[in-house]
Write a protein that holds these residues in place. Structure first.
Motif, PDB file in Angstrom:
ATOM      1  N   ILE A 185      32.159 -11.005  66.844  1.00 43.39           N
ATOM      2  CA  ILE A 185      31.951  -9.925  65.884  1.00 43.39           C
ATOM      3  C   ILE A 185      32.323  -8.582  66.508  1.00 43.39           C
ATOM      4  O   ILE A 185      32.997  -7.753  65.893  1.00 43.39           O
ATOM      5  CB  ILE A 185      30.488  -9.912  65.391  1.00 43.39           C
ATOM      6  CG1 ILE A 185      30.209 -11.161  64.542  1.00 43.39           C
ATOM      7  CG2 ILE A 185      30.192  -8.647  64.589  1.00 43.39           C
ATOM      8  CD1 ILE A 185      28.762 -11.319  64.140  1.00 43.39           C
ATOM      9  N   PHE A 186      31.881  -8.371  67.748  1.00 39.01           N
ATOM     10  CA  PHE A 186      32.142  -7.104  68.428  1.00 39.01           C
ATOM     11  C   PHE A 186      33.640  -6.887  68.656  1.00 39.01           C
ATOM     12  O   PHE A 186      34.178  -5.807  68.345  1.00 39.01           O
ATOM     13  CB  PHE A 186      31.399  -7.077  69.763  1.00 39.01           C
ATOM     14  CG  PHE A 186      31.714  -5.872  70.610  1.00 39.01           C
ATOM     15  CD1 PHE A 186      31.324  -4.599  70.216  1.00 39.01           C
ATOM     16  CD2 PHE A 186      32.417  -6.011  71.806  1.00 39.01           C
ATOM     17  CE1 PHE A 186      31.621  -3.481  70.993  1.00 39.01           C
ATOM     18  CE2 PHE A 186      32.714  -4.907  72.591  1.00 39.01           C
ATOM     19  CZ  PHE A 186      32.318  -3.637  72.184  1.00 39.01           C
ATOM     20  N   PHE A 187      34.328  -7.879  69.187  1.00 34.59           N
ATOM     21  CA  PHE A 187      35.756  -7.710  69.490  1.00 34.59           C
ATOM     22  C   PHE A 187      36.596  -7.617  68.217  1.00 34.59           C
ATOM     23  O   PHE A 187      37.593  -6.893  68.174  1.00 34.59           O
ATOM     24  CB  PHE A 187      36.244  -8.844  70.393  1.00 34.59           C
ATOM     25  CG  PHE A 187      35.804  -8.690  71.827  1.00 34.59           C
ATOM     26  CD1 PHE A 187      36.426  -7.768  72.664  1.00 34.59           C
ATOM     27  CD2 PHE A 187      34.754  -9.438  72.337  1.00 34.59           C
ATOM     28  CE1 PHE A 187      36.021  -7.603  73.981  1.00 34.59           C
ATOM     29  CE2 PHE A 187      34.341  -9.281  73.644  1.00 34.59           C
ATOM     30  CZ  PHE A 187      34.968  -8.359  74.473  1.00 34.59           C
ATOM     31  N   ASP A 188      36.184  -8.334  67.174  1.00 29.12           N
ATOM     32  CA  ASP A 188      36.885  -8.202  65.889  1.00 29.12           C
ATOM     33  C   ASP A 188      36.735  -6.790  65.343  1.00 29.12           C
ATOM     34  O   ASP A 188      37.659  -6.232  64.742  1.00 29.12           O
ATOM     35  CB  ASP A 188      36.345  -9.224  64.882  1.00 29.12           C
ATOM     36  CG  ASP A 188      36.881 -10.627  65.131  1.00 29.12           C
ATOM     37  OD1 ASP A 188      37.851 -10.759  65.908  1.00 29.12           O
ATOM     38  OD2 ASP A 188      36.312 -11.584  64.571  1.00 29.12           O
ATOM     39  N   TRP A 189      35.566  -6.205  65.533  1.00 24.58           N
ATOM     40  CA  TRP A 189      35.334  -4.819  65.089  1.00 24.58           C
ATOM     41  C   TRP A 189      36.227  -3.859  65.869  1.00 24.58           C
ATOM     42  O   TRP A 189      36.800  -2.928  65.289  1.00 24.58           O
ATOM     43  CB  TRP A 189      33.866  -4.464  65.284  1.00 24.58           C
ATOM     44  CG  TRP A 189      33.556  -3.026  64.973  1.00 24.58           C
ATOM     45  CD1 TRP A 189      33.340  -2.476  63.731  1.00 24.58           C
ATOM     46  CD2 TRP A 189      33.447  -1.951  65.916  1.00 24.58           C
ATOM     47  NE1 TRP A 189      33.100  -1.122  63.847  1.00 24.58           N
ATOM     48  CE2 TRP A 189      33.160  -0.768  65.172  1.00 24.58           C
ATOM     49  CE3 TRP A 189      33.554  -1.856  67.295  1.00 24.58           C
ATOM     50  CZ2 TRP A 189      32.987   0.470  65.769  1.00 24.58           C
ATOM     51  CZ3 TRP A 189      33.375  -0.622  67.906  1.00 24.58           C
ATOM     52  CH2 TRP A 189      33.106   0.516  67.154  1.00 24.58           C
ATOM     53  N   LEU A 190      36.354  -4.079  67.174  1.00 22.88           N
ATOM     54  CA  LEU A 190      37.243  -3.231  67.985  1.00 22.88           C
ATOM     55  C   LEU A 190      38.668  -3.241  67.445  1.00 22.88           C
ATOM     56  O   LEU A 190      39.320  -2.196  67.333  1.00 22.88           O
ATOM     57  CB  LEU A 190      37.254  -3.708  69.445  1.00 22.88           C
ATOM     58  CG  LEU A 190      36.008  -3.459  70.296  1.00 22.88           C
ATOM     59  CD1 LEU A 190      36.212  -4.064  71.684  1.00 22.88           C
ATOM     60  CD2 LEU A 190      35.725  -1.964  70.422  1.00 22.88           C
ATOM     61  N   LEU A 191      39.150  -4.422  67.087  1.00 27.90           N
ATOM     62  CA  LEU A 191      40.512  -4.549  66.560  1.00 27.90           C
ATOM     63  C   LEU A 191      40.632  -3.894  65.191  1.00 27.90           C
ATOM     64  O   LEU A 191      41.611  -3.197  64.908  1.00 27.90           O
ATOM     65  CB  LEU A 191      40.903  -6.028  66.468  1.00 27.90           C
ATOM     66  CG  LEU A 191      40.892  -6.833  67.778  1.00 27.90           C
ATOM     67  CD1 LEU A 191      41.353  -8.257  67.517  1.00 27.90           C
ATOM     68  CD2 LEU A 191      41.780  -6.175  68.827  1.00 27.90           C
ATOM     69  N   ALA A 192      39.625  -4.122  64.345  1.00 27.51           N
ATOM     70  CA  ALA A 192      39.656  -3.564  62.990  1.00 27.51           C
ATOM     71  C   ALA A 192      39.645  -2.039  63.012  1.00 27.51           C
ATOM     72  O   ALA A 192      40.263  -1.389  62.161  1.00 27.51           O
ATOM     73  CB  ALA A 192      38.468  -4.087  62.182  1.00 27.51           C
ATOM     74  N   GLU A 193      38.959  -1.457  63.994  1.00 29.22           N
ATOM     75  CA  GLU A 193      38.887  -0.005  64.112  1.00 29.22           C
ATOM     76  C   GLU A 193      40.096   0.594  64.837  1.00 29.22           C
ATOM     77  O   GLU A 193      40.213   1.817  64.950  1.00 29.22           O
ATOM     78  CB  GLU A 193      37.607   0.396  64.845  1.00 29.22           C
ATOM     79  CG  GLU A 193      36.330   0.091  64.074  1.00 29.22           C
ATOM     80  CD  GLU A 193      36.238   0.890  62.791  1.00 29.22           C
ATOM     81  OE1 GLU A 193      36.485   2.116  62.823  1.00 29.22           O
ATOM     82  OE2 GLU A 193      35.930   0.289  61.737  1.00 29.22           O
ATOM     83  N   GLY A 194      40.978  -0.248  65.331  1.00 23.51           N
ATOM     84  CA  GLY A 194      42.200   0.236  65.978  1.00 23.51           C
ATOM     85  C   GLY A 194      42.029   0.676  67.419  1.00 23.51           C
ATOM     86  O   GLY A 194      42.880   1.402  67.950  1.00 23.51           O
ATOM     87  N   TYR A 195      40.942   0.219  68.071  1.00 24.19           N
ATOM     88  CA  TYR A 195      40.732   0.609  69.468  1.00 24.19           C
ATOM     89  C   TYR A 195      41.582  -0.227  70.427  1.00 24.19           C
ATOM     90  O   TYR A 195      41.658   0.082  71.616  1.00 24.19           O
ATOM     91  CB  TYR A 195      39.256   0.488  69.843  1.00 24.19           C
ATOM     92  CG  TYR A 195      38.367   1.415  69.043  1.00 24.19           C
ATOM     93  CD1 TYR A 195      38.684   2.775  68.938  1.00 24.19           C
ATOM     94  CD2 TYR A 195      37.242   0.960  68.383  1.00 24.19           C
ATOM     95  CE1 TYR A 195      37.892   3.639  68.203  1.00 24.19           C
ATOM     96  CE2 TYR A 195      36.443   1.813  67.642  1.00 24.19           C
ATOM     97  CZ  TYR A 195      36.775   3.147  67.547  1.00 24.19           C
ATOM     98  OH  TYR A 195      35.990   4.002  66.811  1.00 24.19           O
ATOM     99  N   PHE A 196      42.206  -1.281  69.896  1.00 27.08           N
ATOM    100  CA  PHE A 196      43.121  -2.089  70.701  1.00 27.08           C
ATOM    101  C   PHE A 196      44.139  -2.740  69.775  1.00 27.08           C
ATOM    102  O   PHE A 196      43.787  -3.234  68.703  1.00 27.08           O
ATOM    103  CB  PHE A 196      42.361  -3.155  71.486  1.00 27.08           C
ATOM    104  CG  PHE A 196      43.234  -4.010  72.356  1.00 27.08           C
ATOM    105  CD1 PHE A 196      43.709  -3.518  73.571  1.00 27.08           C
ATOM    106  CD2 PHE A 196      43.608  -5.288  71.955  1.00 27.08           C
ATOM    107  CE1 PHE A 196      44.535  -4.305  74.375  1.00 27.08           C
ATOM    108  CE2 PHE A 196      44.421  -6.069  72.754  1.00 27.08           C
ATOM    109  CZ  PHE A 196      44.892  -5.575  73.975  1.00 27.08           C
ATOM    110  N   LYS A 197      45.382  -2.744  70.197  1.00 32.67           N
ATOM    111  CA  LYS A 197      46.449  -3.363  69.425  1.00 32.67           C
ATOM    112  C   LYS A 197      46.805  -4.695  70.082  1.00 32.67           C
ATOM    113  O   LYS A 197      47.384  -4.732  71.165  1.00 32.67           O
ATOM    114  CB  LYS A 197      47.692  -2.456  69.387  1.00 32.67           C
ATOM    115  CG  LYS A 197      47.435  -1.065  68.830  1.00 32.67           C
ATOM    116  CD  LYS A 197      47.037  -1.108  67.364  1.00 32.67           C
ATOM    117  CE  LYS A 197      46.847   0.300  66.804  1.00 32.67           C
ATOM    118  NZ  LYS A 197      46.388   0.280  65.405  1.00 32.67           N
ATOM    119  N   GLY A 198      46.442  -5.742  69.452  1.00 32.37           N
ATOM    120  CA  GLY A 198      46.719  -7.062  70.011  1.00 32.37           C
ATOM    121  C   GLY A 198      45.708  -8.058  69.493  1.00 32.37           C
ATOM    122  O   GLY A 198      45.030  -7.827  68.489  1.00 32.37           O
TER     123      GLY A 198
END
Length: 356
Positions: free
Chosen positions: A49-62
């Motif tokens: 859940i946490f890492f999916d949120w990071l991606l959804a918020e654009g804090y990491f591209k990949g």
């Protein structure tokens, strides 16, 4: 937890770990000696859940598993507060659930900063933003918890009424529905034994599904269970539960087509022409209880609420908190004390009746 079920959990943990960054997998591996397989699986779910949120918020591209350590190190306090808001308002998590997920992150970040080391003996991260985030202040006294639980359990005559409903009346209520009626006819002894065992012992769901035939001591009316922390314990069951178990065992082998190698106490109906019997899962038993509870008119009943029902009645009749604590397998006496508050109203009524 029986070895077969534990293995299934570990296999699911391995699947989840493959979807997460390498350092999370390393952390999970380090925790195997201290945490149960079920806890590890919950951790993996929370990290997803946490890492999916990071991606959804654009804090990491990949992809999720490619999130680098420097991404975690550069997170701000405000960004972490945004994540907690996401849990609360988007996922509608309760404060207690948010605390659990935040605790999982705190444990991971602590490992990355204070325990894990690179080949140069440097920590994986030097800045730990999660350490700056406080858990929700969720303080409920036992009486508040008891009041919330009340009304979602069986009380008084309802214990035997619910057992009788599972054993007989459910089939009568659904006699015009051939599918439901036939399914009940086939499984009523098993389902009655399950309900009766929970109401007559207070066992946890995982303890019920983990039972094998050899775990029952008919002379002492006890069952051998593996409690939290992999502790072996023999737990007493009621005479009624023992009777219902014996009745179920008279039809178990023939009804479910069980071979000698299957030692599981509670088994599922075989599926297909070459179907083989298998141990009932946690979810299967949850669905069984939910089905009967809804038809009985108390849809809020669950396996856990039946456990609460047992504990409430036990305390009312015996008033022995230490013995109840052992029966339920609580590590803390404070957890058991909740049931003293649940029975206060009934005890008050009993005192009043004594005046009549």
């Amino acid at each position: 937890m029986n070895p077969e079920k534990k293995q299934r959990y570990y296999e699911r943990v391995e699947e989840k770990v493959k979807e997460l960054p390498w350092y999370v997998g390393e952390y999970i591996d380090k925790k195997r000696r201290k945490l149960s397989s079920a806890s590890l699986l919950n951790y993996c779910h929370d990290y997803n859940i946490f890492f999916d949120w990071l991606l959804a918020e654009g804090y990491f591209k990949g992809s999720r598993k490619e999130v680098s350590l420097d991404v975690l190190e550069k997170l701000t306090v405000q960004q972490m507060e945004d994540f907690l808001s996401f849990l609360e308002f988007k996922l509608e998590n309760s404060p207690l659930t948010i605390n659990r997920k935040l605790s999982a992150l705190k444990s991971l970040f602590h490992y990355l900063q204070n325990i894990a080391e690179t080949s140069e003996l440097e920590p994986y991260i030097t800045r730990n933003v999660v350490a700056k985030i406080e858990l929700n202040d969720v303080k409920e006294d036992p009486e508040t918890i008891a009041n919330r639980m009340e009304g979602k359990m069986l009380r008084g005559d309802e214990y035997e009424q619910f057992r009788q409903f599972v054993a007989h009346e459910y089939g009568l209520v659904n006699k015009d529905n051939k599918k439901l009626s036939n399914f009940h006819k086939k499984n009523r002894e098993r389902d009655t034994a399950i309900i009766s065992l929970i109401l007559g012992s207070g066992l946890r769901l995982s303890e019920i599904t983990g039972l094998d035939l050899d775990d029952i001591d008919w002379h002492k009316n006890t069952v051998r269970v593996i409690r939290k922390g992999n502790k072996e314990q023999y737990v007493y069951i009621s005479d009624q539960a023992a009777l219902d178990l014996k009745e179920y065992l008279t039809i178990r082998k023939e009804t479910y087509g069980i071979n000698k190698s299957n030692k599981a106490l509670f088994v599922a109906t075989t599926m297909g022409p070459k179907g083989t019997s298998r141990r009932l899962t946690d979810r299967s038993i949850e669905k069984i209880v939910e089905k009967y509870a809804a038809a009985f008119g108390k849809p809020s009943l669950s396996v856990h609420k039946l456990r609460h029902s047992f504990a409430t009645r036990y305390h009312l009749e015996n008033n022995n908190v230490p013995k109840l604590r052992r029966q339920l397998g609580h590590s803390s006496i404070q957890t058991t004390m909740i049931y003293t508050h649940l029975t206060n109203d009934e005890m008050h009524k009993a005192v009043n009746k004594a005046d009549n």
